[in-house]
Scaffold this motif. Structure first.
Motif, short mmCIF file in Angstrom:
data_model
loop_
_atom_site.label_atom_id
_atom_site.label_comp_id
_atom_site.label_asym_id
_atom_site.label_seq_id
_atom_site.Cartn_x
_atom_site.Cartn_y
_atom_site.Cartn_z
N ASP A 71 0.85 -1.01 0.11
CA ASP A 71 0.19 0.02 -0.01
C ASP A 71 0.92 1.29 -0.14
N ALA A 72 0.26 2.36 -0.09
CA ALA A 72 0.87 3.54 -0.28
C ALA A 72 0.16 4.78 -0.09
N THR A 73 0.21 5.87 0.65
CA THR A 73 -0.59 7.00 0.74
C THR A 73 0.06 8.22 0.47
N ARG A 74 -0.55 9.35 0.20
CA ARG A 74 0.15 10.69 -0.07
C ARG A 74 -0.40 11.71 1.13
N LEU A 75 0.61 12.21 1.61
CA LEU A 75 0.30 13.16 2.81
C LEU A 75 0.19 14.46 2.28
N PRO A 76 -0.52 15.29 2.95
CA PRO A 76 -0.82 16.72 2.45
C PRO A 76 0.20 17.58 2.13
N ILE A 82 5.21 4.66 1.81
CA ILE A 82 4.97 3.34 1.19
C ILE A 82 5.21 2.18 2.28
N ALA A 83 4.11 1.03 2.43
CA ALA A 83 4.15 -0.02 3.24
C ALA A 83 5.17 -1.09 2.32
N ASN A 84 6.17 -1.17 2.76
CA ASN A 84 7.21 -1.97 2.34
C ASN A 84 7.29 -3.48 2.96
N THR A 85 6.28 -4.46 2.66
CA THR A 85 6.13 -5.56 3.75
C THR A 85 7.49 -6.48 3.56
N GLY A 86 8.25 -6.43 2.51
CA GLY A 86 9.21 -7.19 2.29
C GLY A 86 10.33 -6.71 3.48
N SER A 87 10.45 -5.63 3.88
CA SER A 87 11.43 -5.32 4.86
C SER A 87 10.51 -4.92 6.29
N ASN A 88 9.34 -5.00 6.20
CA ASN A 88 8.59 -4.81 7.55
C ASN A 88 8.58 -3.07 7.84
N GLU A 89 8.61 -2.48 6.82
CA GLU A 89 9.12 -0.92 7.09
C GLU A 89 8.14 0.06 6.67
N LEU A 90 7.92 1.14 6.75
CA LEU A 90 7.33 2.25 6.20
C LEU A 90 8.40 3.12 5.59
N ARG A 91 8.43 3.24 4.22
CA ARG A 91 9.44 4.12 3.56
C ARG A 91 8.80 5.41 3.18
N VAL A 92 9.43 6.40 3.50
CA VAL A 92 9.11 7.65 3.03
C VAL A 92 9.78 8.48 2.06
N PHE A 93 9.03 9.16 1.24
CA PHE A 93 9.62 9.80 0.13
C PHE A 93 9.23 11.26 -0.06
N ALA A 95 8.33 14.75 -2.18
CA ALA A 95 7.66 15.16 -3.32
C ALA A 95 8.29 14.83 -4.89
N ASP A 96 9.58 14.86 -4.71
CA ASP A 96 10.58 14.83 -5.94
C ASP A 96 11.14 13.64 -5.71
N GLY A 97 10.67 12.54 -4.95
CA GLY A 97 11.06 11.21 -4.97
C GLY A 97 12.21 10.70 -4.28
N SER A 98 12.97 11.73 -3.55
CA SER A 98 14.07 11.56 -2.71
C SER A 98 13.57 10.72 -1.50
N HIS A 99 14.43 10.12 -0.82
CA HIS A 99 14.03 9.42 0.33
C HIS A 99 14.12 10.27 1.61
N ALA A 100 12.96 10.21 2.32
CA ALA A 100 13.14 11.03 3.42
C ALA A 100 13.10 10.42 4.73
N GLY A 101 13.15 9.12 4.76
CA GLY A 101 13.28 8.67 6.03
C GLY A 101 12.47 7.09 6.15
N THR A 102 12.94 6.16 6.98
CA THR A 102 12.31 5.04 7.31
C THR A 102 11.78 4.56 8.63
N TRP A 103 10.59 4.49 8.74
CA TRP A 103 10.12 4.03 10.11
C TRP A 103 9.50 2.63 10.24
#
Length: 397
Positions: A71-76, A82-93, A95-103
């Motif tokens: 799954d994925a959702t767009r913040l305001p 992004i729900a990346n189940t293969g690594s059991n993480e939420l990956r955040v990007f 608006a330009d596609g750069s990686h902002a963090g992993t939760w």
């Protein structure tokens, strides 16, 4: 399913596109029966020629190398979670596609996810983000910076988080067990499961009833228990989605979607006319021939032999998927027997009147539909996963 009183008040109507609609009122329940849109017709809504953002790489070794995205959702602010189940993480990007963090991450501690989780990600009231962790029997909440706030416990019988309501209530379903009594002479089995709305603290708010699960071809052991089997390729089940502040449930046996308030009151039934058709043995054989086409010869022959006696179902499913958008429309994906081709959706307005058909971008598995965008997932021939954002322009009509 609820029985309706016989007495109804009825009125004819039509959509701006000239599609016929009959609206009846039965003891406060609005019954909306729609004519089908012509198969080749399309609403004047346009997607961009290319995605405005695509996140995913082949072998970067970085956060944009995705695996088992659910799954994925767009913040305001434009960020994509992004729900990346293969690594059991939420990956955040950004608006330009750069990686902002992993939760999150794999584990059983606060803010961590167990196997096959997170199964989804969505906005939660109070600027929070929610991610279900079914095997951990909880819904984990994070703030917009990724700090874990708290966990909402989930009932062990209602672990499938279908959707979230705007006020934080949780739309859930369970998974019913199967036994021989559920099977007809054909060996087709169908479980039944509870559907419900939970309060924001995870306690039961309202029961929505018991609905049928997916049709399953069962193989029985000598003691009568189910020893194995497989899902039927044309099996029917029950689908659901939040629809504004309502919850929508559709059993795929017929083109009928029922909308309930969060308190469990039935307020609307949306129907569409038309014959569903019935799969033939040739249709089923063609499905499996395509399904196993790329397998090695010996494995393919064995697999085809395993399914040669699978019984037929009575009819094709009435639809393939249910979603709603942030403008209050209900999107119902048309069922195509082969599963091939681009996804076509019938779009209904907030009152349940059909507006027309929309074809979403090629190969896109839809996660979220905003007022001016669609967010989804694609996988290429090499299995490389990408999350894509496409602009959506809703033309007149």
């Amino acid at each position: 399913m609820l029985a309706l009183p016989a007495a109804c008040e009825s009125s004819g109507d039509s959509t701006p596109n000239g599609l016929g609609v009959v609206i009846e009122d039965s003891a406060g329940v609005s019954i909306v029966t729609n004519d089908p849109a012509p198969p080749g017709s399309r609403l004047p809504w346009q997607f961009g020629e290319q995605p405005s953002l695509s996140i995913g790489s082949v072998d970067s070794g970085e956060a944009d190398q995705l695996f088992r995205v659910t799954d994925a959702t767009r913040l305001p602010d434009g960020r994509i979670v992004i729900a990346n189940t293969g690594s059991n993480e939420l990956r955040v990007f950004n608006a330009d596609g750069s990686h902002a963090g992993t939760w999150g991450g794999r584990g059983e501690g606060p803010g961590e996810f167990t196997s096959f989780s997170p199964t989804a990600v969505a906005l939660w009231p109070g600027d929070s983000i929610a991610a279900p962790n079914p095997w951990g029997t909880r819904l984990s909440l994070f703030d917009r910076e990724g700090n874990h706030g708290r966990d909402v416990p989930l009932d062990a019988g209602l672990l499938n988080v279908v959707d979230l309501l705007p006020d934080g209530k949780i739309f859930t379903s369970g998974s019913g067990g199967m036994n021989r009594e559920m099977a007809g002479s054909s060996g087709l089995v169908r479980s039944r499961a509870d559907w419900a709305v939970l309060a924001a603290d995870g306690t039961l708010h309202a029961s929505l009833g018991v609905f049928p699960g997916s049709e399953f071809w069962a193989v029985f052991g000598e003691d009568g228990s189910i020893a194995g089997g497989r899902p039927h390729p044309f099996g029917r089940g029950t689908l659901g989605a939040a629809w504004g502040d309502l919850v929508a449930i559709g059993v795929q046996d017929s083109y009928e979607i029922r909308a309930f308030t969060a308190d469990g009151t039935l307020v609307r039934i949306v129907r569409r006319a038309g014959d569903l058709g019935q799969p033939t043995r040739a249709d089923q054989d063609a499905y499996f021939a395509e399904r196993f086409a790329d397998w090695p010869d010996e494995q393919r022959t064995s697999a085809l032999n395993d399914v040669k006696d699978m019984p037929l179902v009575d009819a094709y499913p009435a639809f393939r998927e249910i979603r709603s958008d942030r403008a209050g429309h209900l999107w119902v994906r048309e069922y195509r027997a082969s599963g091939a081709g681009d996804a076509v959706w019938a779009v209904f307005d907030p009152e349940g009147r059909i507006q027309g058909l929309v074809e979403t971008p090629p190969g896109l598995r839809t996660f979220e539909i905003g007022e001016d965008y669609i967010l989804g997932w694609v996988s290429d021939d090499l299995g490389v996963e990408s999350v894509q954002l496409w602009a959506l322009s809703r033309g007149a009509g």
